[in-house]
Write an enzyme that holds these catalytic residues in place. Structure first.
Site, PDB file in Angstrom:
ATOM      1  N   ASP A  91       0.838  -1.202   0.000  1.00  0.00           N
ATOM      2  CA  ASP A  91       0.000   0.000   0.000  1.00  0.00           C
ATOM      3  C   ASP A  91       0.869   1.246   0.000  1.00  0.00           C
ATOM      4  O   ASP A  91       1.847   1.323   0.758  1.00  0.00           O
ATOM      5  CB  ASP A  91      -0.819  -0.002   1.305  1.00  0.00           C
ATOM      6  CG  ASP A  91      -2.265   0.318   1.081  1.00  0.00           C
ATOM      7  OD1 ASP A  91      -2.626   0.714  -0.037  1.00  0.00           O
ATOM      8  OD2 ASP A  91      -3.036   0.148   2.044  1.00  0.00           O
ATOM      9  N   LYS A 120      -0.662  -0.493  -4.278  1.00  0.00           N
ATOM     10  CA  LYS A 120      -2.064  -0.045  -4.261  1.00  0.00           C
ATOM     11  C   LYS A 120      -2.078   1.420  -3.836  1.00  0.00           C
ATOM     12  O   LYS A 120      -1.303   1.794  -2.949  1.00  0.00           O
ATOM     13  CB  LYS A 120      -2.895  -0.877  -3.280  1.00  0.00           C
ATOM     14  CG  LYS A 120      -4.333  -0.375  -3.142  1.00  0.00           C
ATOM     15  CD  LYS A 120      -5.197  -1.300  -2.332  1.00  0.00           C
ATOM     16  CE  LYS A 120      -5.090  -1.119  -0.836  1.00  0.00           C
ATOM     17  NZ  LYS A 120      -5.415   0.249  -0.359  1.00  0.00           N
ATOM     18  N   GLU A 189     -14.238  -0.137  -1.513  1.00  0.00           N
ATOM     19  CA  GLU A 189     -14.429  -0.230  -0.055  1.00  0.00           C
ATOM     20  C   GLU A 189     -15.622   0.611   0.390  1.00  0.00           C
ATOM     21  O   GLU A 189     -15.784   1.771  -0.023  1.00  0.00           O
ATOM     22  CB  GLU A 189     -13.157   0.258   0.660  1.00  0.00           C
ATOM     23  CG  GLU A 189     -13.316   0.258   2.186  1.00  0.00           C
ATOM     24  CD  GLU A 189     -12.018   0.383   2.960  1.00  0.00           C
ATOM     25  OE1 GLU A 189     -10.938   0.431   2.328  1.00  0.00           O
ATOM     26  OE2 GLU A 189     -12.091   0.421   4.205  1.00  0.00           O
TER      27      GLU A 189
HETATM   28  O1  KIV Z   1      -4.778  -1.001   4.270  1.00  0.00           O
HETATM   29  C1  KIV Z   1      -5.606  -1.913   4.066  1.00  0.00           C
HETATM   30  O2  KIV Z   1      -5.641  -2.923   4.784  1.00  0.00           O
HETATM   31  C2  KIV Z   1      -6.525  -1.763   2.956  1.00  0.00           C
HETATM   32  C3  KIV Z   1      -7.582  -2.801   2.770  1.00  0.00           C
HETATM   33  C4  KIV Z   1      -8.572  -2.769   3.843  1.00  0.00           C
HETATM   34  C5  KIV Z   1      -8.188  -2.731   1.431  1.00  0.00           C
HETATM   35  O3  KIV Z   1      -6.424  -0.816   2.229  1.00  0.00           O
END
Ligand code: KIV
Length: 290
Positions: A91, A120, A189
């Site tokens: 992320d 992501k 989400e």
């Molecule tokens: O950071 C995270 O865990 C997320 C998921 C909940 C999609 O972005």
């Protein structure tokens, strides 16, 4: 009813996810933030997300905003050392993809150099330029729309998004733009199930839902939520398959009681000296201080 219970034995790749979308095979995604959780998750799921949710799940923050690239690197490296068979997505934390393309590419490229297969990032039209810049550098990008936790202050809390017509239509436009910009998948989400179903039907890339109903191409839940490790309020979209917090607390209490009673450790849990050394230490007396 027949159930597809098995995760694939080979490494999960982006072309596989594209094929699964066509075949109607659902993508199973969870989070991992360290080697233990990665080893638990990897044989079972298709995608492991080192989420910036590490901030609130593991690091004690109220939200994901304080999570830095350095923190993400630390957790990503721990997960990557386990060489998971699942696809590994990192992320991009708050402010790591907002300033300029150079910064964004350096941060995302650093994640790939540490073992991530993809990154992501949260946001729609405002982030398209950065998505294009990453895709141009061969960095695969998973988009994230709807309740985007890094926008908590703008949203005024963690609330279901896109219930009104103009917001729902904007989300569909954003989803299409992210696909056009080259995203290989899209997290949806905290949005109504009908809207997630419409996006899933309209897109060629897989959608991964969390609090977005059953029609998405796959689902993601935070591992600690699946295992019931989070104390307190449980959102409606979470299903815990274990009362993990209670079970861990009970096990630890049992051990603590055994220590206090002298029931732990036993002789079987202790190391022994050879008999001759035992005699030698029995005869030992402290030498007088000089
Ligand atoms: O950071 C995270 O865990 C997320 C998921 C909940 C999609 O972005």
């Amino acid at each position: 009813m027949s159930r597809t219970l098995e995760a694939p034995v080979e490494r999960v790749t982006i072309p596989m996810l594209q094929r699964w979308k066509q075949d109607g095979r659902r993508v199973v995604t969870t989070t991992a933030y360290d080697a233990v959780t990665a080893r638990v998750a990897s044989p079972v799921v298709d995608v492991i997300l080192v989420g910036d949710s590490v901030g609130n799940v593991c690091l004690g923050f109220d939200n994901t905003l304080p999570v830095s690239v350095a923190m993400m690197n630390h957790h990503l490296e721990a997960v990557a050392r386990t060489r998971p068979r699942a696809m590994l997505v990192a992320d991009m934390p708050f402010l790591s993809f907002h300033l300029n393309a150079e910064d964004t590419i350096r941060n995302a490229g650093g994640f790939l150099q540490r073992g991530a297969d993809a990154v992501k990032l949260e946001g729609g039209t405002k982030r398209i330029e950065m998505v294009r810049a990453l895709v141009n550098c061969e960095i695969p990008v998973m988009g994230h729309l709807g309740l985007t936790p890094q926008s908590v202050n703008v949203m005024g809390g963690f609330k279901v998004q896109a219930r009104k017509a103009d917001d729902a239509l904007r989300l569909l436009d954003d989803a299409r733009r992210l696909q056009e910009a080259g995203c290989f998948a899209l997290v949806l989400e905290g949005i109504p199930a009908e809207l997630a179903a419409r996006a899933t039907e309209a897109l060629t890339i897989p959608t991964i839902g969390i609090g977005a109903g059953p029609a998405c191409s796959g689902q993601v839940l935070v591992l600690h939520d699946v295992l019931g490790l989070i104390e307190g309020h449980r959102p409606k979209f979470v299903r815990a398959y274990l009362d993990g917090f209670k079970l861990l607390r009970e096990a630890l209490s049992h051990w603590a009681a055994d220590v206090r009673d002298g029931a732990f450790p036993t002789a079987q849990e202790s190391y022994r000296l050879p008999e001759s050394v035992g005699h030698a230490i029995a005869k030992w007396t402290p030498s007088k201080p000089t």
